[in-house]
Design an enzyme around this catalytic site. Sequence first.
Site: not given
Length: 1601
Positions: A177, A246
Amino acid sequence: MASLRFILCCVLVNCACATIVSHDGRAITIDGHRRVLLSGSIHYPRSTPEMWPNLIKKGKEGGLDAIETYVFWNAHEPTRRQYDFSGKLDLIRFLKTIQDEGLYGVLRIGPYACAEWNYGGFPVWLHNMPGMVFRTTNKAYMDEMQNFTTMIVDMVKKEKLFASQGGPIILAQIENEYGNIMGPYGEAGKSYIKWCANMAQALDVGVPWIMCQQNDAPQPMLNTCNGFYCDNFTPNNPNTPKMWTENWTGWFKQWGGKNPHRTTEDVAFSVARFFQRGGTFNNYYMYHGGTNFDRTAGGPYITTSYDYDAPLDEYGNLNQPKYGHLKQLHDVLHSMEKTLTYGNISTIDFGNSASATIYTTQEGSSCFFGNGNENSDAAISFRGESYVVPAWSVTILPDCKTEAYNTAKITTQTSMMVKKPNEAEEDPSTLKWSWRPENMDNFLLRGKGESTNTQLFDQKVVSNDQSDYLWYMTTVKFRKRDPFLGKNMSLRVNSTAHVLRVFVNGKHIGSQHAENGKFHYIFEKDAKFKSGRNVISLLSITVGLQNYGAFFESVPVGITGPISIIGRNGDETIVKDLSSHKWSYKTGLNGFENKLFKTESPSKWSFQSVPLNRTMTWYKTTFKAPLGNDPVVVDLLGLGKGTAWVNGNNIGRYWPAFISSSDGCSAKCNYRGAYYAEKYHVPRSFLITEGDNTLVLFEEMGGNPSLVNFQTTIVGSVCANVYEKNVIELSCDRKTISAIKFASFGNPDGNCGSFVKGTCEGSKNAVDILTKECVGKEKCSIDVTAEKFGVPDCSGAARRLAIEAILNCACATIVSHDGRAITIDGHRRVLLSGSIHYPRSTPEMWPDLIKKGKEGGLDAIETYVFWNAHEPTRRQYDFSGKLDLIRFLKTIQDEGLYGVLRIGPYACAEWNYGGFPVWLHNMPGMVFRTTNKAYMDEMQNFTTMIVDMVKKEKLFASQGGPIILAQIENEYGNIMGPYGEAGKSYIKWCANMAQALDVGVPWIMCQQNDAPQPMLNTCNGFYCDNFTPNNPNTPKMWTENWTGWFKQWGGKNPHRTTEDVAFSVARFFQRGGTFNNYYMYHGGTNFDRTAGGPYITTSYDYDAPLDEYGNLNQPKYGHLKQLHDVLHSMEKTLTYGNISTIDFGNSASATIYTTQEGSSCFFGNGNENSDAAISFRGESYVVPAWSVTILPDCKTEAYNTAKITTQTSMMVKKPNEAEEDPSTLKWSWRPENMDNFLLRGKGESTNTQLFDQKVVSNDQSDYLWYMTTVKFRKRDPFLGKNMSLRVNSTAHVLRVFVNGKHIGSQHAENGKFHYIFEKDAKFKSGRNVISLLSITVGLQNYGAFFESVPVGITGPISIIGRNGDETIVKDLSSHKWSYKTGLNGFENKLFKTESPSKWSFQSVPLNRTMTWYKTTFKAPLGNDPVVVDLLGLGKGTAWVNGNNIGRYWPAFISSSDGCSAKCNYRGAYYAEKYHVPRSFLITEGDNTLILFEEMGGNPSLVNFQTTIVGSVCANVYEKNVIELSCDRKTISAIKFASFGNPDGNCGSFVKGTCEGSKNAVDILTKECVGKEKCSIDVTAEKFGVPDCSGAARRLAIEAIC
C-alpha cells in the site's frame, strides 16, 4: 459366490512437482490454465499452531483456493539479527499446514505489513539506527529490508514451498500500500519502489510478485487493489489481471470505538460486482482475524480482538450467514471458471445503475445482472425472460437463464453465539484470588532509573519497545522561601503518551489517556511540592504503536515536553520549565521484570483482604479448564486496564473500562452497537486439561477481579429468513436442535431473536412442521414451499419463512439403545463406522485419515487398544508418538466424529500375540482369558487404567466426548468351548467388571451370543445380514465388516470386490441393521515387530477403502460413500419405520420401511448368477445378480450395489526425483558379530532344559540363540563321516551352526509351524559348539489357549550317527544350554543414525547372510506417500532415520497357481514395497536407511519411490454421472472414450458393436482436459444415440494426464 462383473477405465496422472504460475491480462495461470482464485487472509501469529489446521480446513470448506498472510518482521527479528520462528511464529509450519490442506498460499513479505500490527510490523530497533528513514531511498533502511526479505525467501525456498518448487505459494508481495502514502516521499519514493521491484525480482522465487495499491508498479510487478470495492479498478498494464488483494470483510476494532460490521450482502455484492467487471482474483481481508496476543496490536488503540467481522470469528467459529453465503458464491464462481477466464465479454446498460454482463464461449454463456442502485429494485428483461434484481445486488446466472445466486438473497442460517459458564467449576462465577502490589518505590520515592539525560526522549528511543511502560523521573529542589512554594501549584505535562500516570513525591496526582486520534494533549493537575527534594515520576504507557502513514515511524510517543511546574499567586503566574532537567529513565515495571505472570513465579502473594479498585496491582487465581472443545474466553468485565496471562501465556491487553458511546447509531445501521471489550480469547492450547490453570492480571487503573470468570463460546440459536423456493439448512455445530422458538411462512417481521408474525401467514402450523423435521437433529434441510407450509395471501408480495431454533447446549451426550438402533440424545441413529488403528499409522497421518473417513460418509472411527504396545514391561507404560491414544481420540473429536473404543484388552487384529504382553504369559500360574485370578487381576488393572485415562480427558460421550461405545473382550464366543464352565464364568466377570467402570456409554461384546446383560452382542464377518442379537432390546450391530483380508508372507494378496462389500452393507440394512463398522477402513502398516500371525506381513493394507498409505482406494471408497449418503438420507425411516417383506422367489425380495411421512425400499437379489426382474407398485425393476437396489422413496432407484459410478484409481510408483540417480544408492556394510555364539557358545543364562522362546526372550527380540557344547573322544563311535544334526523346531525360521559353520536354515510352512530340521554336520574330537538361532515372525494371535502355542526350539535335539545299518542317536535336550536374546547389532543399536560403529564402503558384499547395510538418500519431493522398494533382498528388518519400518521378506513369494485373472485375488503377493511415513523423513539433508539382512540379498536394487494415482478409470451405465478426479493433478488427454457397448478393461478398452454418433473423445477432451477433475453426465443426448438393440449402454473412458 460368482465374481461380479465390472469394467474399469483409466486416467493417467501428471506427476510433475513444480507448478508453473504465470498470468495474462485475464487471470493468474497455473500450469497454463487461467484460474478463478478465491483467497482469504489468516495471519499465523493471531491464532495458535493448534488452531491452524481447523481454520485452514474451514477456509477450504468455505470454497477458498488460497490462504494469504503477511510476514511480521518485528515478531521474527525483535532484536537485530536475533530471530524467532517458534510457536505461533512458525511461518514454515503454517505454510506447510496450508499445503497439507491442498490450498495455495499468498505470501505478503512486505516487510511493511500495516495490518493494525504494532508499528506496522517494523522492529523499533530499526527506527533507532543512525540516519534511518523508513520506506524511501535510504541505504540503512534498504539494507535491513533486503536482509530480512532475502532471509524469508531463502527460508521458504529451503523448504521448497514456492509453487515453482512444488510448494503451495503462488504469489509473493513486496512492499504494501505504498502508493497510498507515496506523495510526501517525492522522487526518492519513486526510486525506492523501483528498487523494491528489482530487489524482489532478483530473488528468483519463480512466482509472480504483486504490489498492492501501487498504480505505478514497475514491471513485472502486478499491481492490485485493496478496499471495500474494487470493481472499478484497472491494472496499470494490459498483461496484468484484475486482482483484489484486500476485500475488507469488516474493519478493525479500537478501544473506545464502535464494533464495526459489514453486512454479508454487501461483501457478497462487492465480490460478485468485481467478477462481473472482469476480476479473477479476490482475497478476503480478513477470512479469520484472530487475536492480537501479547503487545502485537498496533494503532494506537487497536483492541486485542482482531475479529474483523470475518467469515470465521476470532475464535474460529463460522460467522454465519457471512461464511455460508460467501461459500455459495464461491461454488457458483468456480462452476463458471472457464467462462469467466476465457469468455468474450459484452455489456448491456439498462439504465438507473442496472446492467448485464455476458461472458460467452463456444460451450455457452454466463451472465451477471448488476443493480448498483441503493434504493430501488431493477426489473430486467433479457432474452425473452423477466428478472427482478434487488437494490444493491448482483444476480448470477451461470447459463444466462436460471438464477443460481443473488448477493442480497441469503439462504444461509444466522448463528447466534452465546457464552456458556465454565461447567468444570462448581461455582464458575467465584474464583479465589490472591494479590500483590506493583513495587514502585524506586520510581516514586527515589526517582531511580537505568539511565539519565538532560533531554526528554521519545519513548521508542529509550524503551526500544521492550515494554508498554516507561518511567520518566526527575527531582526538583525548592528552598523554604522559594516563591514557587504555595497553595496554587500544578504540574503541566505536554504528552504524547497514550496513557499517562503522574506521581509527585510518591502520591498519584492524576492520570489521563489520549482521545483516539488526538494523541497530543496537555495534562495539568494541582500538585503539592515541599521544600527540599521533590520527586516527579511520570509513567508513560503505550497502547500499540502507530502502524500507518507517511513517515509514521517518526510519530512521537511518550513525553517529549515541555514539562512545567506552574505557580500562581493572585494574578501572577510563574512557570518552571523542567524539560532540560536531568531525567532518569526506566523501561518496564518490577512485576514484569520479576515475571510475576509466570505460573511458577516464586514471589509471595497474599490471600488476605484482596483489594478492589486498587491501581497498579497484580492479581492471581486458579481455575479448571472448561469442559469440551468449544473456544474459551475469560470475561474481564469489571476491570479497568491492564494485561492478562493464562499459564504464563500473554493473552493481550485488556481495557474494558474504555467503552464507546452508543450515540449516533440506529438499530439498523452498519454497527452492532457499543463495543464492550470484556471477553478475551484463551486458546485451548494455553490450557492444562487436568489440574489447575493460572490466571494472572496486572491492573493499572483499578478494577474488581471478583467479577472475572471463564466461559465457552458456542452456537446458542440459529435463525433464517428465507424467500420461497429456496432450501435452507440449519446446522448446530454437533449440538442438537432442542426446540423451534419461532416459525412463520408469509411476511414475518423483525430479526433473529425478535421475529414476529406479519400480516399474512401460511395455513399450516410452521412450528409443528419444523419441530418434526428438525428437533433432535444436529442439522436439517428445509424446502421453503407453499405446499409444505400452506399458501398465505400476501397480495403478491414475495413470501418468506422466518425461523429461530434453540440449541441443546448440554455438553454430555446421552447414548443408549433399543431394539432398533443406538440412540444419541434420545434419537435412533444409522451409524457407519470405520476401523483405523492408531499405531498402524503416525500422528501426522491421523488428521488426514480421519478427515477422509468423514468425507467418505462415516459417523464414527473405531480402534482397538493394544496392551503390549502400551505396557511392554509390567507397570511401565508408553503412550508416546503413534501410541498416543488420547491424541488419536481427540483427533477424532476435532473432526466431529464419534469414537468406538474396543479396549478388549485382547485385540486379535493380526497384532503380535493378539495384543497381550508376553510378560503376562510368563507370570506364575497364568492362563489367559478364563477364570484365572492372575490374568483377571492384570486385565482389570489395564482396562481400568485405560478407562481412567479416557475419563480424565473427558472423552466418553457421557462427559461431552466422542466415544459412544466401548468394547470388553473380543470374539471370545468363537473359541469359548474349550474353556468350559470357567469360560462362562469369565465372560460374566468381564461384563460385571466393565459395567462397574461406569463409562456412561453402552458396552459391546462381539461374537458373544451369550453376552450377559447389559452388554450388547454384535456380529463380525463378511456377511452379517442373518445375525440376530440375543436380546430383543439389543440393536442389530456389525462391528467388523471385513473389507478385505490380511496378507501373509508367502500368501496371496487378498481382494474383496467393491460390489460385494457394498452388497453386504446394503443387505445388512435391508434386514434391520443400523450399525456397521468396516474392518478395516484404513489398515496401515505393522511397523517394528507389531505384526502377529505368525507370518503376518508388514503391510496391513487389508484392501480397505483407504490404502496402506492413506490414498483413496477407488472405486471402493467412492462407491461406499454413495451408499452411506443414501442410507443417511433414510435414517428416520430405517430406524422408526414399520418393516414388511415380499418374497419374489429365486433369492429375490423386497423390504419396505414405512412411516407416516413415506416409505423406503430395498430390492435384494441373493442369486449369484441371474438378474432378478421385479414388479412393484406398477413399476418394473431389474436387480443384477448378487446385488441390492435402494429406493429411498420406493419409486426411484438411488443406488445399486453392483452398479459402480465411481472411478477406479490405479496407483503407480514414481522414482525418487530428489536423487540424481534414484536407482543407485551408495552403500556401506558391516557383518553381524556372532563370535560369542558361534565359536564360544556364550550366552546370558544357562539351563539343562530347552525353553519356549517366549519364556526366555520375553519377546524383547525376534532372535534367540540356543547354544550348547558337545565333547567327543578321538575314538568315539559317533565320530564318522555320516553324522547329522536333527532339530525338532517350532521356530518360524531356524539357522543352524556347528563349530562356527552354517550348516543350514529352514523356515516353517505357513500353518505348519512344527517341523524337523536335519542336515549333515561335521563334528570333531574334543569340544564342539552347536549354535541354533531361532527367529520369530510374529507370535500367534488367535485361538483357544493360543498363548501356550510353542515357539522356538523345545526339542528334542539329537546328533545322529550312521555306520552302515547302525544308527546311534545322542539326545542333547537335557544338555546344558546357554541362551542369548537378540543380536549384537541390535544391542549396539546399529540401526540408529548416530551409531558410532564403523562401517565399510569397501567391497560391499552381495547375498551375504547376517549382514548390516547402510546408505543415505534424499527425501522424495512433494507430499505423496513414500515407499522403499526392497526387491532383491532376502529377509530382515529396515530402519529409516532410526525408525523401524518393519520386517521385510521379499524372498518369500506366493505361488501364482490356482487363481484366474477374475478371481478374488489380485495375483501373487510380492512384499517388496515398504511404507516410509513422511514424518520419519528429514526434508533437507540426508536420510539414513539401515538394513539387517538375515538370508542374503542384493541391496544395490533398493530404491525409494512415491506412490501416486497413475490412472483413473470408469465404465458407467447411461443416466449416471461420473466424476473423474486426478488428485490435484491435471488430465492432459483422453486416450479412449466410447459410448455404446465398449469391451475390455482399463488400459485395454476397445469399441464394441455399437457406438454413439458423436465423437466421445472430442467431447471429453473439451470437458476434462486441463482440469484436476471433471463431472460427466452419461446421456445419449451428449454422446449420440447408439443402436445397441435394447442393451444397456455404457461410457468407457481412458484418459492420460
